[in-house]
Design a protein around this motif. Structure first.
Motif, mmCIF file in Angstrom:
data_model
loop_
_atom_site.group_PDB
_atom_site.id
_atom_site.type_symbol
_atom_site.label_atom_id
_atom_site.label_comp_id
_atom_site.label_asym_id
_atom_site.label_seq_id
_atom_site.Cartn_x
_atom_site.Cartn_y
_atom_site.Cartn_z
ATOM 1 N N GLU A 191 50.525 48.937 40.470
ATOM 2 C CA GLU A 191 50.483 48.881 38.448
ATOM 3 C C GLU A 191 51.939 49.547 38.414
ATOM 4 O O GLU A 191 51.673 49.460 36.923
ATOM 5 C CB GLU A 191 49.835 49.972 38.980
ATOM 6 N N ASN A 224 44.246 40.763 41.522
ATOM 7 C CA ASN A 224 42.534 40.608 40.964
ATOM 8 C C ASN A 224 42.175 42.819 40.807
ATOM 9 O O ASN A 224 42.196 43.182 39.611
ATOM 10 C CB ASN A 224 41.579 40.143 41.136
ATOM 11 N N ALA A 225 42.821 43.023 41.877
ATOM 12 C CA ALA A 225 42.868 45.182 41.016
ATOM 13 C C ALA A 225 44.347 45.401 40.208
ATOM 14 O O ALA A 225 43.635 45.955 39.809
ATOM 15 C CB ALA A 225 42.889 45.642 42.899
ATOM 16 N N ASN A 227 44.945 43.653 37.914
ATOM 17 C CA ASN A 227 44.435 42.634 37.115
ATOM 18 C C ASN A 227 44.941 43.364 34.996
ATOM 19 O O ASN A 227 44.821 43.312 34.567
ATOM 20 C CB ASN A 227 43.094 43.522 36.570
ATOM 21 N N SER A 228 46.264 41.855 35.181
ATOM 22 C CA SER A 228 47.439 42.382 34.517
ATOM 23 C C SER A 228 47.749 40.677 34.370
ATOM 24 O O SER A 228 47.786 39.928 35.437
ATOM 25 C CB SER A 228 48.272 43.246 34.416
ATOM 26 N N GLN A 232 50.243 37.415 38.611
ATOM 27 C CA GLN A 232 49.804 36.565 38.502
ATOM 28 C C GLN A 232 50.226 35.806 39.553
ATOM 29 O O GLN A 232 50.098 36.842 40.708
ATOM 30 C CB GLN A 232 50.016 34.985 37.529
ATOM 31 N N LYS A 254 45.487 30.752 39.265
ATOM 32 C CA LYS A 254 46.382 32.412 39.223
ATOM 33 C C LYS A 254 47.528 32.413 39.621
ATOM 34 O O LYS A 254 48.668 32.961 39.171
ATOM 35 C CB LYS A 254 45.796 33.209 39.419
#
Length: 321
Positions: A191, A224-225, A227-228, A232, A254
């Motif tokens: 993140e 998925n966590a 989520n950006s 990918q 993805k």
């Protein structure tokens, strides 16, 4: 005179019949040609990782990136994927020289394989890996590369990489910690890399590459966590040692880059018999139009094995509509 007239009629009718058949045959042939003209082949572009020419065999000077570019172009590839550890320098002048050479050779620099690990209990170590990854993203930007391979890292409790491979990539967490801790560290670290990826226009592709990414479920849990759109998946066809096709199906929607392993001459650590028409169909179903990058990891001569790998993978990823 009647027999003569009958004979003339027979000859005339036979000639007309032959002419009709000829016209019909010509019409059918014309239709077939029109059909062939209307059915055009579709294919994914195929690249090759510079790793294929080196495989960590000896010093990296044995397989300079410059040589890999020229060899890939001669073999007929569309693009090339750089392995960061194989590069001789990170100076901008060196990067721009490689970019110029690849363009002149007619190759896209379509991928960037990097190494990092976020599985450390110590926050200082994780922060150092985050800063290293941000720097790698900036290198990809300087090279004009659109996607960069990302690892979760691993626990390091297996000893050597050979030991890890002997145990099919499975290793226990560090004493006193759990996989839940590991997922939390990895998600938080990635993140923190996302703003730089977005700024530079470099999509991070989390690979199924041991550690917490050993399974499709682990990779997707992280993606998925976060989520950006800037995180990918890089799908490696050779890094699932069980249920490989089912796991590739899970990651296919993805996937931003496919890495296609081949093992001519037998693999360095293991050999998989990969059904590439089946693999291609998995990605075709999700309308994957991106690059497929060959990673040759066999013991055969790369100069012979890589062109054979290209033929196999290109045939599989070509279809007619």
């Amino acid at each position: 005179m009647e027999p003569l007239n009958n004979r003339r009629n027979f000859i005339r009718n036979s000639a007309l019949t032959a002419l009709g058949l000829g016209l019909a045959t010509s019409h059918v042939s014309s239709n077939e040609n029109n059909i062939k003209k209307n059915v055009s082949p579709r294919r994914n572009r195929i690249g090759v990782s510079t790793y294929s020419f080196w495989q960590f065999n000896g010093p990296k000077s044995n397989a300079p990136i410059e040589d890999c570019i020229e060899k890939a172009a001669q073999m007929g590839f569309d693009g090339i994927e750089f392995l960061l550890r194989q590069m001789q320098s990170e100076e901008n002048s060196y990067l721009q020289k490689l970019k110029r050479q690849a363009f002149h050779a007619g190759l896209d620099i379509m991928g960037f394989s990097t190494h990092q690990s976020f599985i450390f209990p110590e926050k200082e170590k994780r922060n150092a890996e985050i800063q290293k990854t941000i720097h790698q993203i900036e290198l990809a930007y300087q090279l004009g590369i659109p996607t960069m391979r990302l690892n979760t890292g691993r626990w390091g409790t297996s000893g050597s990489f050979d030991d890890l491979m002997a145990n099919k990539g499975i290793e226990p967490p560090l004493e006193g910690y759990t996989e839940e801790d590991g997922f939390e560290w990895v998600i938080d670290a990635i993140e923190q890399c996302i703003p730089t990826a977005e700024k530079c226009g470099v999509v991070l592709g989390l690979e199924n590459h041991w550690g917490l990414g050993r399974t499709a479920e682990g990779v997707l849990r992280i993606v998925n966590a976060v989520n950006s759109p800037w995180l990918q998946v890089t799908s490696d066809t050779g890094n699932f040692l069980e249920n490989q096709y089912e796991q590739l199906e899970l990651m296919a929607p993805k996937t931003f880059l496919v890495q296609a392993k081949t093992y001519l001459g037998g693999g360095k650590w293991y050999t998989l018999d990969i059904d590439y028409p089946r693999v291609a169909e998995i990605f075709r179903k999700v309308n994957y139009k991106g690059y497929v990058s060959i990673e040759f990891e066999g013991n055969a001569d790369p100069m012979e094995a890589i062109p054979k790998s290209l033929e196999t993978v290109r045939d599989a990823f070509t279809w007619y509509e």
